[in-house]
Design a protein around this motif. Structure first.
Motif, PDB file in Angstrom:
ATOM      1  N   ALA A 260      -6.346   5.717  -1.220  1.00 29.41           N
ATOM      2  CA  ALA A 260      -5.873   5.351  -2.556  1.00 29.41           C
ATOM      3  C   ALA A 260      -6.203   6.442  -3.575  1.00 29.41           C
ATOM      4  O   ALA A 260      -5.394   6.757  -4.441  1.00 29.41           O
TER       5      ALA A 260
ATOM      6  N   PRO B  97      -4.923   7.639  -8.926  1.00 31.19           N
ATOM      7  CA  PRO B  97      -4.322   6.535  -9.676  1.00 31.19           C
ATOM      8  C   PRO B  97      -4.986   6.356 -11.040  1.00 31.19           C
ATOM      9  O   PRO B  97      -6.171   6.664 -11.199  1.00 31.19           O
TER      10      PRO B  97
ATOM     11  N   LYS C 273       0.832  -1.199   0.000  1.00 30.77           N
ATOM     12  CA  LYS C 273       0.000   0.000   0.000  1.00 30.77           C
ATOM     13  C   LYS C 273       0.873   1.258   0.000  1.00 30.77           C
ATOM     14  O   LYS C 273       0.623   2.199  -0.755  1.00 30.77           O
TER      15      LYS C 273
ATOM     16  N   ARG D 169      -1.029   3.025  -9.857  1.00 31.70           N
ATOM     17  CA  ARG D 169      -2.007   1.969  -9.596  1.00 31.70           C
ATOM     18  C   ARG D 169      -2.307   1.902  -8.103  1.00 31.70           C
ATOM     19  O   ARG D 169      -1.460   1.505  -7.317  1.00 31.70           O
ATOM     20  N   GLY D 170      -3.495   2.328  -7.736  1.00 32.68           N
ATOM     21  CA  GLY D 170      -3.890   2.308  -6.333  1.00 32.68           C
ATOM     22  C   GLY D 170      -4.502   0.975  -5.972  1.00 32.68           C
ATOM     23  O   GLY D 170      -4.931   0.221  -6.844  1.00 32.68           O
ATOM     24  N   VAL D 171      -4.541   0.664  -4.676  1.00 39.75           N
ATOM     25  CA  VAL D 171      -5.087  -0.636  -4.276  1.00 39.75           C
ATOM     26  C   VAL D 171      -5.837  -0.518  -2.955  1.00 39.75           C
ATOM     27  O   VAL D 171      -5.488   0.293  -2.090  1.00 39.75           O
TER      28      VAL D 171
ATOM     29  N   GLN E 268       3.133  -6.231  -8.022  1.00 40.03           N
ATOM     30  CA  GLN E 268       3.695  -6.964  -6.881  1.00 40.03           C
ATOM     31  C   GLN E 268       4.355  -8.261  -7.357  1.00 40.03           C
ATOM     32  O   GLN E 268       5.288  -8.756  -6.741  1.00 40.03           O
TER      33      GLN E 268
ATOM     34  N   CYS F  38       5.494  -1.793  -7.689  1.00 38.67           N
ATOM     35  CA  CYS F  38       4.270  -1.057  -7.428  1.00 38.67           C
ATOM     36  C   CYS F  38       4.566   0.431  -7.549  1.00 38.67           C
ATOM     37  O   CYS F  38       5.670   0.882  -7.258  1.00 38.67           O
TER      38      CYS F  38
ATOM     39  N   THR G 224       2.261   1.909  -3.383  1.00 42.07           N
ATOM     40  CA  THR G 224       1.285   2.472  -4.318  1.00 42.07           C
ATOM     41  C   THR G 224       0.962   3.921  -3.962  1.00 42.07           C
ATOM     42  O   THR G 224       0.387   4.634  -4.768  1.00 42.07           O
TER      43      THR G 224
ATOM     44  N   PRO H 151       2.631   4.702  -7.814  1.00 44.83           N
ATOM     45  CA  PRO H 151       1.457   5.512  -7.508  1.00 44.83           C
ATOM     46  C   PRO H 151       0.431   5.578  -8.641  1.00 44.83           C
ATOM     47  O   PRO H 151      -0.658   6.103  -8.435  1.00 44.83           O
TER      48      PRO H 151
ATOM     49  N   LEU I 260      -0.893  -4.967 -10.317  1.00 49.64           N
ATOM     50  CA  LEU I 260      -0.372  -4.096  -9.271  1.00 49.64           C
ATOM     51  C   LEU I 260       1.146  -3.945  -9.380  1.00 49.64           C
ATOM     52  O   LEU I 260       1.710  -2.937  -8.964  1.00 49.64           O
TER      53      LEU I 260
END
Lengths: 271, 267
Positions: free
Chosen positions: B152, B157, A170, B73-75, B50, B69, A173, B71, B48
């Protein structure tokens, strides 16, 4: 009402807690009085009056040889050693634990080393410390650091390593880099655990301090206890032990309160 | 906007996803459903950043997706999406602080005031304006997910990824959250990819529903065949309540068609 669900009120809980201490004190006084009835010169279980008299000499009167107030000089010396040792240990636990916990490559590299150091009994290293650092303050502080730092490092690193993976993802991101994750995600969440680790290390730290002082020192609480042991001076040893216990309790309490005040979020579920 | 070309994911000799080729349009709301172990979450982790595909390529607006990862792509995860040591406001501010100051990850003075205003506006949109000073532990699961969405969205994003975001919520709260996410999707013109176990949710929210499952099955080596997209349904966007029932009928239809969708959380 079952025993497992019986929850004493706060004031009553406090009273219940004090009760065993009073019983212990009473039992001691009865035993001491019994011994003194048989032999008025008994030294093994001194009466409270004798303890007070012996301590008054150490607390209020300067030592004729050195001119120091021995009790305060002992306390100051011991607290300084303890503080320096725990301070260095805490700081290294924070830095090393943080790096170890956040960065898997570093964990792979240094983790086994920390584990290897942690399993060596610190007292076994004491002779080495005396040889390397001499008999001065450094060796005593070093013993405390060597004794408690590996445990604290492993505890903090383990706690950070166990943070949910989702938090790191998180943060990434949200535009964080590795440094940002350490600074804003791992570090703040490590702090309450660090204080907890420090609290649990107080006991071992005192053990290492007293051991080092018993072997080579000229001042300190542990030194005094082991010195007067030669004269069977229980009237000094017992008050000193109580004083050490009191200091330990106060430190423990202060750390708990500091953690609650500074990191309230970590204790939100506790009350 | 997002393009997957012949993407495979393998862990050792276990094939999780095979031959995934997708084009996801800007502004679409894609729901991904499928049985446990069909690689729904793996697909999400690929997008993402990851995880990396074993084969194939994923590109965003023609550019190959960076192998980490970022910014763009938000999650929002089912759990652990918000930071327990920060207040609601702090959680939303964090994204702005990371972006603005790579070294201290903090903002001061007028920059902080501006960021604070932006964060408060975002909290207003998800209905948490009155809870700005609370810590996540003091909030319900629904409020925490609202916060995770706000957190997010503050980074604007390109794509918002939702991994069973409402799976742990009560049915009533879940309905509120559906309204919220639909509104945010429209207002912000978001592109959303959502993994879910709830078929009805997939159809009522999505403009497109992907079903992942194994196309082939080898009884002697079940791990050698991965899952692919077995159904890819474009839904014309529904506006009113009547379409909700239509969606429910379609969901019933797809369930009757013999696809097993488990409703038990698997991760």
């Amino acid at each position: 009402m079952r025993w497992v669900t019986a929850q004493p009120q706060r004031s009553r809980g406090l009273m219940l807690g004090v009760l065993p201490l009073l019983v212990l004190a009473l039992a001691y006084i009865i035993a001491a009085a019994a011994r003194h009835a048989e032999n008025p010169a008994d030294k093994i279980l001194p009466l409270p009056g004798a303890m007070a008299a012996a301590m008054a000499g150490l607390v209020f009167e300067p030592d004729p040889l050195s001119g120091q107030y021995l009790f305060w000089a002992d306390t100051l010396a011991s607290l300084w050693r303890l503080g320096a040792g725990l301070g260095i240990a805490t700081l290294s636990a924070l830095v090393v634990g943080l790096v170890l916990g956040t960065l898997p490559p570093v964990r792979s590299t240094l983790g086994p080393l920390v584990t290897a150091i942690a399993v060596v009994p610190p007292i076994a290293l004491l002779p080495i410390l005396f040889i390397v650092f001499g008999l001065g303050e450094t060796a005593k502080v070093a013993l405390i650091v060597v004794g408690v730092a590996p445990f604290m490092i492993r505890d903090v690193a383990g706690h950070i390593g166990a943070l949910p993976r989702e938090q790191v993802i998180k943060a990434l991101t949200l535009g964080a880099n590795s440094w940002g994750v350490m600074l804003r995600v791992a570090l703040p969440q490590a702090m309450p655990r660090l204080i907890e680790a420090l609290r649990l290390s107080l006991g071992p730290a005192w053990v290492f301090l007293i051991s080092a002082e018993a072997i080579a020192a000229d001042v300190g609480l542990g030194y005094r206890i082991f010195l007067v042991r030669r004269y069977l001076a229980m009237d000094v040893i017992l008050p000193y032990v109580v004083w050490i216990a009191l200091l330990a309790v106060v430190m423990d309490f202060a750390l708990t309160q500091a953690s609650r005040r500074l990191f309230g979020w970590a204790h939100a579920g506790a009350h | 906007m997002l393009t997957l070309r012949n993407v495979w994911v393998e862990y050792g000799d276990k094939v999780v996803l095979e031959r995934i080729s997708l084009d996801i349009a800007k502004g679409s709301f894609v729901s991904i459903i499928g049985p446990s172990g069909a690689g729904k979450s793996s697909l999400l982790r690929l997008i993402l950043g990851q995880e990396q595909p074993t084969r194939g390529r994923i590109s965003l607006d023609g550019a190959l997706l960076p192998e980490e990862c970022g910014p763009d792509r938000g999650v929002v995860f089912q759990r652990y999406s918000v930071f327990p040591h920060l207040t609601v406001l702090g959680n939303v501010l964090l994204g702005l602080e990371f972006g603005a100051s790579p070294f201290t990850a903090r903002l001061f003075g007028s920059a902080r005031r501006a960021a604070r205003a932006e964060a408060e506006a975002m909290l207003e949109q998800v209905g948490l304006a009155d809870s700005a000073q609370l810590y996540p532990a003091q909030m319900s699961g629904g409020m925490q997910q609202r916060l995770a969405i706000a957190q997010a969205l503050i980074k604007r994003p390109r794509i918002l990824l939702l991994d069973e975001p409402f799976g742990a919520l009560d049915p009533g709260i879940r309905a509120d959250m559906h309204t919220l996410i639909t509104r945010l999707w429209r207002e912000h013109g978001l592109t959303i990819i959502m993994v879910t176990h709830d078929i009805k949710e997939a159809f009522s929210l999505g403009t497109r529903v992907l079903t992942l499952d194994k196309r082939r099955h080898d009884p002697h080596a079940p791990h050698r065949y991965g899952a692919g997209v077995v159904y890819d349904l474009e839904l014309t966007r529904k506006q009113a309540v009547s379409d909700e029932t239509e969606a429910a009928e379609m969901a019933a239809g797809i369930a009757a068609a013999g696809i097993t969708i488990d409703t038990v959380g698997n991760n």
